[in-house]
Structures are given as C-alpha cells and as structure tokens.
Scaffold this motif. Sequence first.
Motif, PDB file in Angstrom:
ATOM      1  N   PRO A  88      60.409  24.727  22.399  1.00 57.23           N
ATOM      2  CA  PRO A  88      59.169  25.294  22.856  1.00 57.23           C
ATOM      3  C   PRO A  88      58.141  23.925  23.126  1.00 57.23           C
ATOM      4  N   LEU A  89      58.140  23.007  22.108  1.00 61.72           N
ATOM      5  CA  LEU A  89      57.185  21.965  22.279  1.00 61.72           C
ATOM      6  C   LEU A  89      57.488  21.056  23.292  1.00 61.72           C
ATOM      7  N   GLY A  90      58.703  20.977  23.644  1.00 61.34           N
ATOM      8  CA  GLY A  90      59.283  20.176  24.564  1.00 61.34           C
ATOM      9  C   GLY A  90      58.834  20.580  26.046  1.00 61.34           C
ATOM     10  N   PHE A  91      59.053  22.118  26.081  1.00 63.79           N
ATOM     11  CA  PHE A  91      58.740  22.524  27.587  1.00 63.79           C
ATOM     12  C   PHE A  91      57.240  22.518  27.586  1.00 63.79           C
ATOM     13  N   GLU A  92      56.407  22.424  26.668  1.00 64.62           N
ATOM     14  CA  GLU A  92      54.699  22.391  26.837  1.00 64.62           C
ATOM     15  C   GLU A  92      54.587  20.891  27.371  1.00 64.62           C
ATOM     16  N   ILE A  93      55.125  19.872  26.786  1.00 70.23           N
ATOM     17  CA  ILE A  93      55.113  18.487  27.288  1.00 70.23           C
ATOM     18  C   ILE A  93      55.688  18.392  28.581  1.00 70.23           C
ATOM     19  N   GLN A  94      56.782  19.042  28.815  1.00 74.25           N
ATOM     20  CA  GLN A  94      57.391  18.922  30.197  1.00 74.25           C
ATOM     21  C   GLN A  94      56.192  19.481  31.238  1.00 74.25           C
ATOM     22  N   HIS A  95      55.542  20.575  30.729  1.00 72.39           N
ATOM     23  CA  HIS A  95      54.636  21.232  31.551  1.00 72.39           C
ATOM     24  C   HIS A  95      53.386  20.184  31.921  1.00 72.39           C
ATOM     25  N   LEU A  97      53.159  17.017  31.651  1.00 70.21           N
ATOM     26  CA  LEU A  97      53.269  15.559  32.143  1.00 70.21           C
ATOM     27  C   LEU A  97      54.171  15.610  33.356  1.00 70.21           C
ATOM     28  N   GLY A  98      54.245  17.104  33.785  1.00 70.56           N
ATOM     29  CA  GLY A  98      54.902  17.307  35.200  1.00 70.56           C
ATOM     30  C   GLY A  98      56.522  16.568  35.237  1.00 70.56           C
ATOM     31  N   LEU A  99      57.326  16.923  34.186  1.00 72.50           N
ATOM     32  CA  LEU A  99      58.675  16.293  33.958  1.00 72.50           C
ATOM     33  C   LEU A  99      59.655  17.340  34.483  1.00 72.50           C
ATOM     34  N   HIS A 100      60.754  16.642  34.724  1.00 75.46           N
ATOM     35  CA  HIS A 100      61.858  17.469  35.439  1.00 75.46           C
ATOM     36  C   HIS A 100      62.717  18.084  34.471  1.00 75.46           C
ATOM     37  N   ARG A 101      62.394  17.749  33.161  1.00 73.78           N
ATOM     38  CA  ARG A 101      63.268  18.217  32.018  1.00 73.78           C
ATOM     39  C   ARG A 101      62.474  18.151  30.733  1.00 73.78           C
ATOM     40  N   ASN A 102      63.125  18.936  29.867  1.00 72.51           N
ATOM     41  CA  ASN A 102      62.488  18.947  28.418  1.00 72.51           C
ATOM     42  C   ASN A 102      62.617  17.817  27.697  1.00 72.51           C
ATOM     43  N   PRO A 103      61.696  17.064  27.422  1.00 73.57           N
ATOM     44  CA  PRO A 103      61.781  15.541  26.725  1.00 73.57           C
ATOM     45  C   PRO A 103      61.763  15.589  25.326  1.00 73.57           C
ATOM     46  N   TYR A 104      62.027  16.710  24.663  1.00 71.73           N
ATOM     47  CA  TYR A 104      61.894  16.837  23.134  1.00 71.73           C
ATOM     48  C   TYR A 104      63.132  15.851  22.587  1.00 71.73           C
ATOM     49  N   ASP A 105      64.066  15.824  23.067  1.00 73.06           N
ATOM     50  CA  ASP A 105      65.083  14.673  22.616  1.00 73.06           C
ATOM     51  C   ASP A 105      64.770  13.336  22.426  1.00 73.06           C
TER      52      ASP A 105
END
Length: 204
Positions: A88-95, A97-105
């Motif tokens: 979920p934290l990755g989806f928040e960061i994705q939102h 920063l306007g990224l096209h993928r979950n960047p948690y990795d």
Amino acid sequence: MNAPLAQRNYDKALLVCLGVWLAGLLWSGWAPYDRATWWMEVAPVFLAAPVLWLTRRNLQFSTLLLIFITLHGLVLMMGGAYTYARVPLGFEIQHWLGLHRNPYDKIGHFMQGFVPALVSREILLGTGAMKGRKMAAFLSICVAMAISACYELVEWWAALAMGQGADEFLGTQGDPWDTQSDMFFALIGSCVAMLFVARPQKQS
C-alpha cells in the motif's frame, strides 16, 4: 566504558533489533498474499538474525547501523506480506509522484545497497582490515553491488525454476529493465550511505 558493560549494552540493543524483527515476522507471516513469495522475501532476515547473534562477541555494530539493519528487515517483511508490487505504501508513492507502477521494490533495492555498504564499512574499518577510509568506502560500495548482483541471479534462478509462479517474487510489473534499475537503486543506496551516513555512523 568497560568491556563487560559495553557488551551488555550491545546485547540489549541487538535483542531490541531481533525483537522488532520477530514482531514483524509474526505480522507479515500471519496471512501473506503469497506464502512462497513471503518465504523468499524474508529469507535474508532468517539468515541475518542468527549471524548477528552468534557474532555479537567479536563483531559489534554501531547503534545507528543496528537501527538501519532493523529497518531493512522491516522493508523486506512488508514486501513479503503484500508482495512488492502490492504494498500500500508503494501505491501512495505512485499516486504522489504520478508514476506508472508501484515503486516499493525500489525502496527495497535502495536499502539493499544502503545497509550492506554500511555493514561492510564498519567491518573493514572496525576489524582493522583497512585503514584508508576512502578505499573502505569504495570497497563497501563494491560489496553492496556484488550483493545486488547475486540477488538478481537468485531472481533469475527462481524464474527458471518456478516459471510463472515466480512472478510475485520478481515483481517486474512489466518493466523489461527491472533488473538494471534494481541494481541502479542499490548503487544509489550505497553511495548515499557513504556520502551522508558514514560520518555519523563512525561516531555512533
């Protein structure tokens, strides 16, 4: 501080680290998204914990490094619980920063470079294996990159052995350059560690 007192204080700090890890493992392992992926993602924690405890008499890390080691383990557990592409934290960061993928990795791979570089530096300088701090920093980055490369090999082997079953573990999210970007983030992490954390690490 005398040696027995210093050892007792270190043992207490290490027990706190391991206690936090135990709580994290219980939480992340209760009902992970994919059990096989959970085992593969948290395997480094199961390997590191006994090594830290068994070497505590001869190899004592700074308090700052123990904190970072603890955080790294929690990052792995979070990825194991949800799989990296679904944290979920990755989806928040994705939102944000306007990224096209979950960047948690990428956070995981940043830590994969950041923490091993600091560990390598303390071992090299703390054991007297190396005197020059600049060369120790360079070799610490090299060690972190070697670990990152080995991890990518493990992912490759998992892909060969498990086929489509390895998708959750790999977490490439359709990125053909995922391996290269993973290693790049590990490089960034190791460089950040040497540039901004090495001095306070020495004093902690």
